[in-house]
Design an enzyme around this catalytic site. Sequence first.
Site, mmCIF file in Angstrom:
data_model
loop_
_atom_site.group_PDB
_atom_site.id
_atom_site.type_symbol
_atom_site.label_atom_id
_atom_site.label_comp_id
_atom_site.label_asym_id
_atom_site.label_seq_id
_atom_site.Cartn_x
_atom_site.Cartn_y
_atom_site.Cartn_z
ATOM 1 N N GLU A 29 1.028 -1.151 -0.052
ATOM 2 C CA GLU A 29 0.109 0.036 -0.071
ATOM 3 C C GLU A 29 0.791 1.309 -0.034
ATOM 4 O O GLU A 29 0.767 2.225 -0.998
ATOM 5 C CB GLU A 29 -0.953 0.101 1.189
ATOM 6 N N GLN A 34 2.475 6.249 -4.931
ATOM 7 C CA GLN A 34 2.999 6.854 -5.993
ATOM 8 C C GLN A 34 3.560 6.339 -6.963
ATOM 9 O O GLN A 34 4.142 6.696 -8.151
ATOM 10 C CB GLN A 34 4.245 7.845 -5.519
ATOM 11 N N THR A 35 3.473 4.848 -6.924
ATOM 12 C CA THR A 35 3.989 4.185 -8.096
ATOM 13 C C THR A 35 3.069 3.083 -8.476
ATOM 14 O O THR A 35 2.298 2.478 -7.768
ATOM 15 C CB THR A 35 5.360 2.964 -7.426
ATOM 16 N N LEU A 72 11.843 3.966 -5.971
ATOM 17 C CA LEU A 72 10.436 4.269 -5.825
ATOM 18 C C LEU A 72 10.217 5.740 -5.788
ATOM 19 O O LEU A 72 8.872 6.171 -5.834
ATOM 20 C CB LEU A 72 9.918 3.628 -4.465
ATOM 21 N N TYR A 112 -7.266 7.029 2.582
ATOM 22 C CA TYR A 112 -7.300 5.856 1.702
ATOM 23 C C TYR A 112 -6.425 4.826 2.090
ATOM 24 O O TYR A 112 -7.117 3.579 2.038
ATOM 25 C CB TYR A 112 -6.945 6.382 0.389
ATOM 26 N N ASP A 130 -10.449 5.851 -4.004
ATOM 27 C CA ASP A 130 -9.287 6.502 -4.354
ATOM 28 C C ASP A 130 -9.772 6.992 -6.003
ATOM 29 O O ASP A 130 -10.871 7.004 -6.337
ATOM 30 C CB ASP A 130 -8.264 5.570 -4.654
ATOM 31 N N CYS A 179 -12.358 0.703 -17.550
ATOM 32 C CA CYS A 179 -12.876 2.019 -17.166
ATOM 33 C C CYS A 179 -11.434 2.909 -16.907
ATOM 34 O O CYS A 179 -11.619 3.449 -15.800
ATOM 35 C CB CYS A 179 -13.968 2.112 -16.307
ATOM 36 N N CYS A 185 -15.746 1.939 -23.533
ATOM 37 C CA CYS A 185 -17.094 1.526 -23.611
ATOM 38 C C CYS A 185 -17.374 0.492 -24.356
ATOM 39 O O CYS A 185 -18.357 -0.299 -24.094
ATOM 40 C CB CYS A 185 -17.843 2.834 -23.387
HETATM 41 S S1 SF4 Z 1 -19.574 1.542 -20.207
HETATM 42 FE FE1 SF4 Z 1 -17.616 2.747 -20.067
HETATM 43 S S2 SF4 Z 1 -17.843 4.285 -18.591
HETATM 44 FE FE2 SF4 Z 1 -19.389 2.500 -18.134
HETATM 45 S S3 SF4 Z 1 -18.224 1.223 -16.747
HETATM 46 FE FE3 SF4 Z 1 -18.001 0.705 -18.893
HETATM 47 S S4 SF4 Z 1 -15.996 1.424 -19.443
HETATM 48 FE FE4 SF4 Z 1 -16.757 2.632 -17.766
#
Ligand code: SF4
Length: 284
Positions: A29, A34-35, A72, A112, A130, A179, A185
């Site tokens: 953690e 930062q890595t 690091l 966090y 986060d 994502c 998407c």
């Molecule tokens: S549809 Fe797009 S924005 Fe929605 S969870 Fe999937 S990758 Fe993320």
Amino acid sequence: MSLIEWYQENKRDLPWCHTTSEYLVLLIEVMSQQTQISRVGKYLERFTAQFPTLHDLASADQRDVIIAWDGLGYNSRAVNLHKTAKLLVDKYKGKLPGTVEDMLTLPGIGPYTARSILVFTRNHHDIALDVNMRRVWTRRLHGHDGVVKDNVLREQLTSIMQDPKTFHSATMDFANMICLPKPKCAQCPLTCRFKPVYQLHGGNVLRKRVKKVEKGVTENGKHVPNRIFRGRIIKLLRSGEQTFEQLTLVKKDYTKNDQSWLIKLLQKLESENKIVFGDTVRLQ
Ligand code: SF4
């Protein structure tokens, strides 16, 4: 398909994912603050070869810990980790505390990291928010890429989450593979309120992230953050004690006008107990 089903089929099987060692989770953690998590492995291996247990780390010289941290960056993390190890051995019998409040009293442990450590060591039911967690779930639940208040998101995610460790690992992998800041998407199998918005408007609906300019100075016509110079100073001091004049080498185009800047940098490092700044300069 649910996020957890996606995770079972696609998870990154990082070698330390299955650890139950509190010491290893603490190191992972702090190192990943930062890595990138995918780069932490080689550093973790080297660090634990030198300090296999929390007690080994607690009883080490700070200088050796800083040297083992090489690569690091942000050496203040190594200093804080060392202090934390000492505190855990002296005050908590070598164990991590069991509450967020107590975790937050440890040097270098923020909200966090405290929650994430508790999730991965005790399957604690508290959401570690986060940038990844916020991005994925703000898009899926709220249909936008903007800001949602932490308490709102926490409440929603707590009601969805079943197994905290799996939920956090799944979100982290999904955020790093699908994502992403620029989301994939078209190949995403999950239901999501943001998907139609993104498909209609493309990147125009993504939040613009303003990059902060880090404090620093100009070197050969380019802005260089103080963080880089701090790293160069520590690197030079690892080879032994230096005079102030020798340390001016850390800035390629050093002139007398940089003197007060360099003194301030050294004073800051001294106030963080990393160096001793007297007639000569050496590591603490
Ligand atoms: S549809 Fe797009 S924005 Fe929605 S969870 Fe999937 S990758 Fe993320």
